[in-house]
Design an enzyme around this catalytic site. Sequence first.
Site, PDB file in Angstrom:
ATOM      1  N   SER A   1      16.681  29.996 -25.832  1.00  0.00           N
ATOM      2  CA  SER A   1      15.619  30.052 -26.298  1.00  0.00           C
ATOM      3  C   SER A   1      14.920  29.030 -25.887  1.00  0.00           C
ATOM      4  CB  SER A   1      15.658  30.179 -28.080  1.00  0.00           C
ATOM      5  OG  SER A   1      14.213  30.168 -28.522  1.00  0.00           O
TER       6      SER A   1
ATOM      7  N   TYR B   1       4.749  33.545 -24.329  1.00  0.00           N
ATOM      8  CA  TYR B   1       5.988  32.906 -24.515  1.00  0.00           C
ATOM      9  C   TYR B   1       6.611  32.336 -25.512  1.00  0.00           C
ATOM     10  CZ  TYR B   1       9.438  29.926 -22.133  1.00  0.00           C
ATOM     11  OH  TYR B   1      10.790  29.123 -21.848  1.00  0.00           O
TER      12      TYR B   1
ATOM     13  N   LYS C   1      10.398  33.515 -27.149  1.00  0.00           N
ATOM     14  CA  LYS C   1      11.332  32.762 -27.519  1.00  0.00           C
ATOM     15  C   LYS C   1      11.744  32.676 -28.877  1.00  0.00           C
ATOM     16  CE  LYS C   1      12.524  31.999 -23.746  1.00  0.00           C
ATOM     17  NZ  LYS C   1      13.822  32.396 -23.327  1.00  0.00           N
TER      18      LYS C   1
HETATM   19  N1  LIG Z   1      13.671  24.875 -17.743  1.00  0.00           N
HETATM   20  C1  LIG Z   1      13.219  24.361 -18.974  1.00  0.00           C
HETATM   21  O1  LIG Z   1      12.822  23.496 -19.078  1.00  0.00           O
HETATM   22  C2  LIG Z   1      13.435  25.388 -19.986  1.00  0.00           C
HETATM   23  C3  LIG Z   1      12.965  25.049 -21.496  1.00  0.00           C
HETATM   24  C4  LIG Z   1      12.953  25.932 -22.567  1.00  0.00           C
HETATM   25  C5  LIG Z   1      13.653  27.023 -22.103  1.00  0.00           C
HETATM   26  N2  LIG Z   1      14.078  27.482 -21.044  1.00  0.00           N
HETATM   27  C6  LIG Z   1      14.786  28.951 -20.652  1.00  0.00           C
HETATM   28  O2  LIG Z   1      15.869  28.754 -19.945  1.00  0.00           O
HETATM   29  C7  LIG Z   1      16.256  29.896 -19.084  1.00  0.00           C
HETATM   30  C8  LIG Z   1      16.539  29.609 -17.799  1.00  0.00           C
HETATM   31  O3  LIG Z   1      15.129  29.283 -17.062  1.00  0.00           O
HETATM   32  P1  LIG Z   1      15.031  28.297 -16.091  1.00  0.00           P
HETATM   33  O4  LIG Z   1      14.597  26.919 -16.674  1.00  0.00           O
HETATM   34  O5  LIG Z   1      16.551  28.063 -15.327  1.00  0.00           O
HETATM   35  O6  LIG Z   1      14.285  28.886 -15.015  1.00  0.00           O
HETATM   36  P2  LIG Z   1      14.489  29.389 -13.437  1.00  0.00           P
HETATM   37  O7  LIG Z   1      14.948  28.518 -12.834  1.00  0.00           O
HETATM   38  O8  LIG Z   1      13.176  29.840 -13.114  1.00  0.00           O
HETATM   39  O9  LIG Z   1      15.423  30.613 -13.434  1.00  0.00           O
HETATM   40  C9  LIG Z   1      14.936  31.733 -14.199  1.00  0.00           C
HETATM   41  C10 LIG Z   1      16.274  32.969 -13.915  1.00  0.00           C
HETATM   42  O10 LIG Z   1      15.616  34.253 -14.450  1.00  0.00           O
HETATM   43  C11 LIG Z   1      15.453  35.008 -13.477  1.00  0.00           C
HETATM   44  N3  LIG Z   1      14.688  36.352 -13.974  1.00  0.00           N
HETATM   45  C12 LIG Z   1      13.382  36.058 -14.191  1.00  0.00           C
HETATM   46  N4  LIG Z   1      12.814  37.481 -14.445  1.00  0.00           N
HETATM   47  C13 LIG Z   1      13.873  38.173 -14.138  1.00  0.00           C
HETATM   48  C14 LIG Z   1      14.057  39.432 -14.399  1.00  0.00           C
HETATM   49  N5  LIG Z   1      13.075  40.552 -14.653  1.00  0.00           N
HETATM   50  N6  LIG Z   1      15.409  40.015 -14.140  1.00  0.00           N
HETATM   51  C15 LIG Z   1      16.280  39.294 -13.850  1.00  0.00           C
HETATM   52  N7  LIG Z   1      16.217  37.884 -13.595  1.00  0.00           N
HETATM   53  C16 LIG Z   1      15.060  37.501 -14.006  1.00  0.00           C
HETATM   54  C17 LIG Z   1      14.797  34.375 -12.458  1.00  0.00           C
HETATM   55  O11 LIG Z   1      15.087  35.078 -11.204  1.00  0.00           O
HETATM   56  P3  LIG Z   1      14.239  34.615  -9.794  1.00  0.00           P
HETATM   57  O12 LIG Z   1      14.885  33.467  -9.448  1.00  0.00           O
HETATM   58  O13 LIG Z   1      14.558  36.020  -8.960  1.00  0.00           O
HETATM   59  O14 LIG Z   1      12.880  34.491 -10.202  1.00  0.00           O
HETATM   60  C18 LIG Z   1      15.844  32.975 -12.203  1.00  0.00           C
HETATM   61  O15 LIG Z   1      17.008  33.411 -11.839  1.00  0.00           O
HETATM   62  C19 LIG Z   1      14.818  30.928 -19.764  1.00  0.00           C
HETATM   63  O16 LIG Z   1      15.035  31.899 -20.584  1.00  0.00           O
HETATM   64  C20 LIG Z   1      13.883  29.914 -20.234  1.00  0.00           C
HETATM   65  O17 LIG Z   1      12.864  30.686 -20.872  1.00  0.00           O
HETATM   66  C21 LIG Z   1      14.004  26.590 -19.931  1.00  0.00           C
END
Ligand SMILES: NC(=O)c1ccc[n+]([C@@H]2O[C@H](COP(=O)([O-])OP(=O)(O)OC[C@H]3O[C@@H](n4cnc5c(N)ncnc54)[C@H](OP(=O)(O)O)[C@@H]3O)[C@@H](O)[C@H]2O)c1
Length: 324
Positions: free
Chosen positions: A167, A193, A197
């Site tokens: 989340s 968004y 979440k």
């Molecule tokens: N980074 C933060 O500060 C933060 C904060 C709060 C929550 N989150 C949560 O953490 C999680 C991971 O995000 P992240 O920060 O690591 O971002 P990220 O680097 O953009 O990674 C997101 C991953 O999800 C994949 N993805 C997106 N759409 C998809 C789909 N339709 N089918 C399969 N895979 C898909 C992306 O694939 P592609 O590379 O092909 O796009 C990528 O591998 C998310 O749920 C996000 O909401 C992150």
Amino acid sequence: MAKVLSARTTTARLPLLPRPWTADDIPDLSGKTAVVTGANSGLGLRTAEALAAKGAQVIMACRNELKAATALESVAAAATGPKPEVLPLDLADLTSIRRAADHLDVRENAIDILVNNAGVMALPRNVRTAEGFDAQFGTNHLGHYALTGLLLPALLRAPAPRVVTVSSIAAWGGVINWPDPNWRVIYVRWLAYSQSKLANLLFTAELDRRAAGTTLTAVAAHPGLSATNLYDSGTEKGASARLAALQQQALVAMAQPDRMGALPQLYAATMPDLPGNAYLGPGLETFGYPRRTLRNPLAYSRTQARALWRLSEKLTGITYDWPA
Ligand SMILES: NC(=O)c1ccc[n+]([C@@H]2O[C@H](COP(=O)([O-])OP(=O)(O)OC[C@H]3O[C@@H](n4cnc5c(N)ncnc54)[C@H](OP(=O)(O)O)[C@@H]3O)[C@@H](O)[C@H]2O)c1
């Protein structure tokens, strides 16, 4: 004569701060199978590396073959057990989810750990999934709802299966837009968004309740503010693009490294001491080492959790097959 304490004695008497939990503290995962969605980037990639480093067989469920192939190399380099594998999965397409789940269910004896990590954030208006769902609700919640349900038989073959759903702090601002959960009438990207979440938390609570009587535990985690590609996913062309780029740069500059951000979901995925529906986040909410944390009070609503489950069943056509 006054007693003089040696430096050694003085240090020994100071209260010790608890040592922070790190990826080194993950228990041995030999013999376990872990599926991580969105494992080619950011938190998913770091999670896959850390699980593989402790001996798990890691299945990297990714939508982009090229990115997955590059990420596979770094997970393979970290692995101490079986070679990691890539599983094609597009969470924005129910046909792709069914194909991926069929493949896993047939092939794997059991799935011990499922990390529902993949996500998109603040996409421009009218980005839709194959079935026409709002891309954020569709990918972040409905896709993972569908995947988890289809993998349930494989999960229940494991002795103590764990489902972790990722989340966000953004869930604090979330409400479920019941009249229009797919944002067809008015679209506010950050509300969409936050809704997705909050849905991750409601899903975890309801999954854990429904799993009572089985050995499955559902838990959730959030990474605070972590430097990943997520801040690019909402990038749009046009007048606001420069402002958006500046906001993204500022956010990424304040964020902790992705390896730190992955720790709460790693704790949630691997530590045996967690009760069902536990929620892990960084110690200082936006950054820090993992600890149990607070959530939006709406995430405790059983009525909302049940209603979201029914809505997810209706929209995806997928119902969970619990053992009698
Ligand atoms: N980074 C933060 O500060 C933060 C904060 C709060 C929550 N989150 C949560 O953490 C999680 C991971 O995000 P992240 O920060 O690591 O971002 P990220 O680097 O953009 O990674 C997101 C991953 O999800 C994949 N993805 C997106 N759409 C998809 C789909 N339709 N089918 C399969 N895979 C898909 C992306 O694939 P592609 O590379 O092909 O796009 C990528 O591998 C998310 O749920 C996000 O909401 C992150």
